[in-house]
Design an enzyme around this catalytic site. Structure first.
Site, PDB file in Angstrom:
ATOM      1  N   LEU A 389      40.137  33.365  45.447  1.00 52.40           N
ATOM      2  CA  LEU A 389      41.872  33.060  44.957  1.00 52.40           C
ATOM      3  C   LEU A 389      42.528  32.613  46.260  1.00 52.40           C
ATOM      4  CD1 LEU A 389      42.134  33.770  42.148  1.00 52.40           C
ATOM      5  CD2 LEU A 389      40.548  35.281  42.912  1.00 52.40           C
ATOM      6  N   ASP A 390      42.240  33.257  47.407  1.00 53.47           N
ATOM      7  CA  ASP A 390      43.012  32.670  48.541  1.00 53.47           C
ATOM      8  C   ASP A 390      42.816  31.090  48.913  1.00 53.47           C
ATOM      9  OD1 ASP A 390      44.816  33.329  50.615  1.00 53.47           O
ATOM     10  OD2 ASP A 390      43.393  34.647  51.844  1.00 53.47           O
TER      11      ASP A 390
END
Length: 656
Positions: A389-390
């Site tokens: 996600l990052d």
């Protein structure tokens, strides 16, 4: 901003000096761009990875590269601490497990146990309880070498792979990194192979008692009652029961573990893209009698070799590669720098990133979110089962910035939309986001004997959640949408009383606070917001007298009682400055002081020197030194400060 405010900004630093610093850093960073458009910097951990590489070669009885071993020896001796052992990060305290592995590797390479550095290491280790005080992963390594009995390691029946998903202990309930490391390890634990170790090296001299008598499992400081007692009692039951498990189920369980690894081998980028999983995969195939010529084992072995960093005088092994992360962040910094060559280089970087988006592999994340379409980016060159996600949020924000500048900006519309869709779909029920999975919050599992490291799970964290909020807000998500309301409420709940936020993937509260302030700014909350005000005040309060900011990896200790001063560093100073500017404090004297700290410490090569580790692997267990952080984060902060002064603006217009 009125004229008085502008005067205070421009007076805070000589804009000519500032512009020169930005230009030098920009030119240096552009010069490091690879021919295909990407950037990748060294990713250094501690002594354990290069030491394990040496021991891995001798485990398999491969013909060692003596020159490579010599260089790894040089590296290991250089990073030995003044205390005699090896730490988990630069300047850290002695870590028993890292010291055991480094000593073992140096002895394997040929260092005499009577050499001064080996004597110092041994004496320091024995004074701290000896090698018997090492962690579970080190005990397993020593059991593979026959130094310790397998009774000194936790029971992990390979039949775990056959358990139904609803069962309290299941591989889908742990983090991706634990899943890829443990699955081949389950096979090794069952088969109990023995290292070939042709040199016959052992390390009994590191123990205070005969190694064969060590059977007691140590509890991690994080492990709590009643779960800990339950799982340690279960371990005792399994010691009796496992030998009686049906052979048929044992064979099916091993086959399922092998199938899991086979599917996720990931070419020469390796299982999970991480060193421990890659090594375990090779040893699993070896234990099963798979020959070195088998394509699966051969490609798994090649993946390990790619991680080596070999220099003129020394060498070490990286835990993984970080090209997507590096390229995305450099692109942001260069877009902020804004010169034509900087923007052109950033666009080339984004062109390299675009085809790496995972659109056709439904990864392990789908266990929790089967209805979501793929659309994320991984951290490494390739890791399709495990996008994160990052990285995805950072890539999407960079593409969104670029599409408003580039003539071909429309080409980013589809990847941005798919990336956003995937991020939205992976939001956890508490409003936050984790790195790789949704709702990976089975905290009781951190009490199993294997989890003495306390890093078995991938729960939502502020830094990743903040990045996702930043992305959504930059893309125009309304604050009153259900997902945004839940996310902002999560950030509010997680703010500490002193105003800071915990940073899971960067060290530490400075990183978390910078991340959260960027998100709140993107969501339209200014300095009048209580959350923003308290966070900005905290950053100002913890600034060092020299104008910079610093924080040690020791801030992850379980008994953390507030910020402790630490020498200033380039990346942490840049994070604090970017956080304060996101809070609307560009004209605050603390920001001017920090900008002066960066400009005064820029090297002739355009970059900054930073030995301290500022990357998080697993708190209290494993830390990272991103060699790129001191190259692009300071540029980003300097360019942003210059841009706010030029534009007569106070508000940062982007999510990062």
């Amino acid at each position: 901003m009125d004229d008085g405010s502008r005067d205070s900004l421009t007076a805070a630093a000589d804009l000519g000096v500032l512009e020169a610093a930005v230009t030098r850093a920009t030119d240096a960073l552009v010069a490091l761009q690879r021919g295909d458009g990407h950037w990748v910097f060294e990713l250094e951990a501690d002594a354990t990875i290069p030491a394990e590489y040496v021991l891995f070669v001798h485990y398999l009885a491969e013909t060692p590269n003596l020159e490579l071993e010599r260089k790894i020896g040089v590296y290991l001796r250089r990073i030995q601490g003044e205390h005699g052992g090896w730490p988990l990060y630069h300047g850290g305290v002695l870590d028993v497990s890292a010291t055991v592995k480094a000593y073992f590797a140096l002895k394997m390479i040929g260092d005499s146990i009577d050499a001064p550095h080996m004597v110092r290491a041994r004496e320091a280790l024995l004074a701290r309880g000896g090698a018997g005080a090492c962690n579970v992963f080190t005990r397993i390594l020593l059991a593979l070498y026959g130094v310790l009995s397998w009774r000194a390691t936790p029971e992990m029946p390979v039949e775990i792979t056959l358990l139904p998903k609803w069962f309290p202990i299941h591989l889908s309930k742990i983090s991706y990194w634990a899943r890829t490391v443990i699955t081949p390890l389950l096979v090794l634990r069952r088969l109990k192979p023995r290292a070939r170790n042709p040199r016959g090296v052992t390390i009994e001299e590191l123990f205070l008692q005969p190694p064969a008598t060590i059977t007691k499992l140590a509890r991690g400081a994080h492990q709590k009652e009643p779960w800990a007692s339950f799982f340690f009692a279960l371990d005792q039951v399994l010691r009796i029961a496992e030998p009686r498990f049906p052979q048929g189920s044992n064979r099916r369980a091993i086959d399922k573990a092998v199938a899991f690894v086979d599917e996720r081998l990931n070419g020469d980028d390796g299982l999970g893209g991480i060193f421990p999983a890659m090594v375990n995969a090779v040893m699993m195939y070896d234990a099963l009698g798979v020959p070195a010529s088998d394509p699966r084992r051969a490609i798994a072995r090649a993946a390990v070799e790619k991680l080596l960093v070999i220099k003129a005088d020394e060498a070490y092994c990286q835990p993984c590669f970080s090209p997507v992360w590096d390229t995305a962040l450099v692109s942001h910094a260069l877009l902020e720098a804004g010169a034509p060559q900087a923007e052109a280089a950033a666009l080339r970087g984004l062109e390299w990133l675009q085809p790496l988006q995972v659109l056709d592999v439904v990864g392990d994340w789908a266990e929790a979110r089967p209805q979501v379409r793929p659309g994320g980016w991984a951290f490494q060159y390739a890791n399709p089962h495990y996008p994160d996600l990052d990285d995805t949020a950072v890539v999407v924000m960079a593409m969104d910035r670029a599409r408003h500048r580039a003539e071909t900006g429309g080409a980013y519309a589809v990847p941005i939309a798919r990336g956003r869709e995937w991020v939205e779909g992976l939001q956890s029920h508490n409003g936050g986001w984790a790195a790789f999975d949704a709702d990976n919050t089975f905290y009781y599992l951190n009490n199993i004997p294997f989890a003495d490291h306390g890093a078995l799970l991938d729960p939502p964290t502020v830094d990743v959640a903040a990045r996702c909020v930043s992305m959504l807000a930059q893309l125009g998500e309304a604050n009153d949408s259900a997902r945004m309301k839940a996310a902002l409420a999560y950030l509010e709940r997680e703010q500490l009383a002193d105003g800071s936020w915990f940073g899971r993937w960067g060290v530490n509260y400075i990183y978390g606070t910078w991340s959260a302030l960027c998100a709140l700014n993107a969501a339209g909350q200014d300095g009048a917001s209580p959350m923003v005000r308290r966070a900005a005040d905290w950053l100002i309060r913890v600034q060092n007298p020299d104008g910079g900011w610093g924080e040690t990896c020791d801030s992850y200790r379980l008994d953390y009682a507030g910020y402790q001063p630490h020498p200033s560093g380039a990346s942490q100073t840049a994070w604090a400055l970017l956080g304060l500017m996101a809070a609307g404090e560009a004209e605050h004297p603390a920001v001017a002081h920090g900008i002066a700290w960066l400009t005064a410490r820029q090297g002739d090569d355009g970059f900054w020197t930073e030995d301290h580790y500022t990357g998080g692997g697993f708190p209290r267990v494993f830390y990272l030194r991103y060699h790129g952080y001191a190259k692009f984060f300071p540029l980003w902060a300097l360019a942003r400060y210059r841009n706010l002064a030029r534009a007569n603006e106070r508000r940062v217009a982007f999510g990062m």
